[in-house]
Design an enzyme around this catalytic site. Structure first.
Site, PDB file in Angstrom:
ATOM      1  N   TYR A  93     -24.170  15.969 -26.195  1.00 23.79           N
ATOM      2  CA  TYR A  93     -24.694  16.483 -25.342  1.00 23.79           C
ATOM      3  C   TYR A  93     -24.906  18.009 -25.344  1.00 23.79           C
ATOM      4  O   TYR A  93     -23.811  17.809 -24.930  1.00 23.79           O
ATOM      5  CB  TYR A  93     -25.102  15.473 -24.102  1.00 23.79           C
ATOM      6  N   LYS A 152      -6.168  -3.914  -2.005  1.00 25.58           N
ATOM      7  CA  LYS A 152      -7.522  -3.392  -1.390  1.00 25.58           C
ATOM      8  C   LYS A 152      -7.881  -2.762  -2.984  1.00 25.58           C
ATOM      9  O   LYS A 152      -7.407  -2.642  -3.365  1.00 25.58           O
ATOM     10  CB  LYS A 152      -7.508  -2.286  -0.362  1.00 25.58           C
TER      11      LYS A 152
HETATM   12  C1  LIG Z   1      -4.073   2.255   1.122  1.00 28.33           C
HETATM   13  C2  LIG Z   1      -3.229   2.076   2.110  1.00 28.33           C
HETATM   14  C3  LIG Z   1      -1.745   2.626   1.636  1.00 28.33           C
HETATM   15  C4  LIG Z   1      -1.407   2.555   0.161  1.00 28.33           C
HETATM   16  O1  LIG Z   1      -1.434   3.783  -0.022  1.00 28.33           O
HETATM   17  P1  LIG Z   1      -0.969   4.376  -1.366  1.00 28.33           P
HETATM   18  O2  LIG Z   1      -1.058   5.692  -1.658  1.00 28.33           O
HETATM   19  O3  LIG Z   1      -1.569   4.308  -2.410  1.00 28.33           O
HETATM   20  O4  LIG Z   1       0.199   3.936  -1.995  1.00 28.33           O
HETATM   21  C5  LIG Z   1      -1.170   2.085   2.863  1.00 28.33           C
HETATM   22  N1  LIG Z   1      -1.276   2.055   3.895  1.00 28.33           N
HETATM   23  C6  LIG Z   1      -2.807   2.204   4.738  1.00 28.33           C
HETATM   24  C7  LIG Z   1      -3.467   1.729   5.703  1.00 28.33           C
HETATM   25  C8  LIG Z   1      -3.639   2.135   3.083  1.00 28.33           C
HETATM   26  O5  LIG Z   1      -4.959   2.490   3.641  1.00 28.33           O
END
Ligand SMILES: *Cc1c(COP(=O)(O)O)cnc(C)c1O
Length: 362
Positions: free
Chosen positions: A254, A35
């Site tokens: 800054y 994702k």
């Molecule tokens: C993002 C996600 C994961 C992976 O999570 P990590 O902490 O990056 O391993 C697993 N299951 C779901 C439903 C997620 O949304």
């Protein structure tokens, strides 16, 4: 010449980390979670390295389409399921498996016309109170789904709120086991933290590691990437584009947030918050210059940061600056350490690398 900034994605590290997750979850099939454009690494960049996974999981239909377009014929799972009814057409067409976490998604399925019945992952809310059916509503959702001709197979999933911390997963696992004990179907529980920290308790048909695949420690600072034998999958590097000699009392950047106490030389590096470097990183945030560890001084600006060259007297215009990942001399700066100095987590830094930063694959 373009600005000297570059994000390099390391294929060997991606393969190593996937293998690491697999060894931690030996009896499970692995969803490579890609994702957020593979946590900022680029789906197209990670695809070949993750071909050894059993499936790809993400949220966006667009990303699922990109994985299919790359030639992946195996399982793809939409972790949040569909957002509107016509998304189901794409699921049918591209054979996407999808989570079902609410009644509205069951309604959409019930109204969906399809030749091919779908594989769905029915999601239990085991205490996180984000997505998923409450324990007392889970079985009726299962029964309703099971009666639909649009559904071929129902798998069971949940997601942990505390796999990385002291609270742990006991209560969530107990809830999951109680609610699902006599239901058929494959199971999927573990994210990265659960894969590494609670492997035996979360053994299931499928695991869903995300951040570990990219070399982030899910439970930093309790454990770092090295502890978990993970390798950074991304190096963000740039160069020094200017230097200044400071006298005691001189200030930098800054808001004049940093004041020199002694004569010192600083380097100006071509990276800023418009590249995704965190603006909340303050004086003291670790940086490597020519592979030597030093610190940021002053405020992060849009296109530049300033670094203390005291430990690297040879450094000057054109010197290598590593914001995280691997320096040319083999030194490593963990993204989690930088994130902590900026009050955030490695996940956010990976995902935030800006579009204007060119990406290379090695
Ligand atoms: C993002 C996600 C994961 C992976 O999570 P990590 O902490 O990056 O391993 C697993 N299951 C779901 C439903 C997620 O949304």
């Amino acid at each position: 010449m373009p600005r000297p900034i570059l994000a390099t994605v390391h294929s060997a590290a991606l393969r190593h980390n996937l293998d690491r997750a697999r060894r931690a979850a030996v009896e499970s099939r692995v969803w490579a979670v890609v994702k957020a454009n593979a946590y900022g690494h680029g789906i197209e960049n990670v695809f070949e390295s993750f071909r050894a996974a059993d499936g790809f999981a993400m949220l966006d239909l667009d990303e699922a389409q990109r994985v299919r377009a790359l030639g992946w014929r195996g399982p793809i799972l939409l972790l949040e399921g569909v957002f509107e009814a016509r998304d189901l057409e794409l699921c049918s067409r591209l054979d996407l498996w999808h989570a079902v976490h609410c009644d509205e998604q069951i309604d959409m399925l019930a109204a969906h016309k399809t030749q091919v019945p779908h594989r769905v992952f029915l999601k239990l809310n085991s205490g996180m109170n984000r997505l998923g059916f409450a324990p007392e509503r889970f079985r009726s959702a299962w029964t309703r789904l099971n009666a639909l001709p649009q559904v071929e197979e129902i798998s069971l999933m949940t997601h942990f709120s505390d796999a990385d911390g002291a609270r742990g997963i006991d209560s969530a696992v107990q809830t999951f086991e109680r609610v699902t004990q006599d239901l058929p179907g494959e199971r999927s529980l573990a994210n990265s933290a659960a894969v590494l920290r609670h492997a035996t308790r979360t053994r299931a048909d499928w695991v869903r590691p995300g951040v570990v695949l990219y070399g982030g420690a899910p439970d930093y600072p309790e454990n770092d990437a090295q502890h978990w034998q993970l390798q950074p999958a991304m190096t963000l590097a740039t160069r020094i584009i200017g230097t200044q000699q400071l006298q005691p009392g001189d200030t930098v950047g800054y808001g004049s947030r940093f004041t020199a106490e002694a004569p010192m030389r600083i380097g100006v590096a071509a990276v800023g918050y418009a590249d995704g470097y965190p603006r909340h990183a303050g004086t003291g945030t670790p940086v490597l210059v020519n592979g030597v560890r030093t610190r940021m001084v002053g405020r992060v600006s849009m296109d530049m940061i300033t670094v203390d060259l005291t430990p690297v007297p040879d450094a000057g215009f054109g010197s290598e600056v590593t914001l995280w990942g691997n320096a040319a001399n083999g030194a490593v700066l963990g993204i989690d350490e930088v994130a902590q100095a900026a009050g955030t987590i490695g996940y956010e830094l990976m995902c935030a690398v800006a579009r204007r930063v060119p990406m290379a694959l090695d």
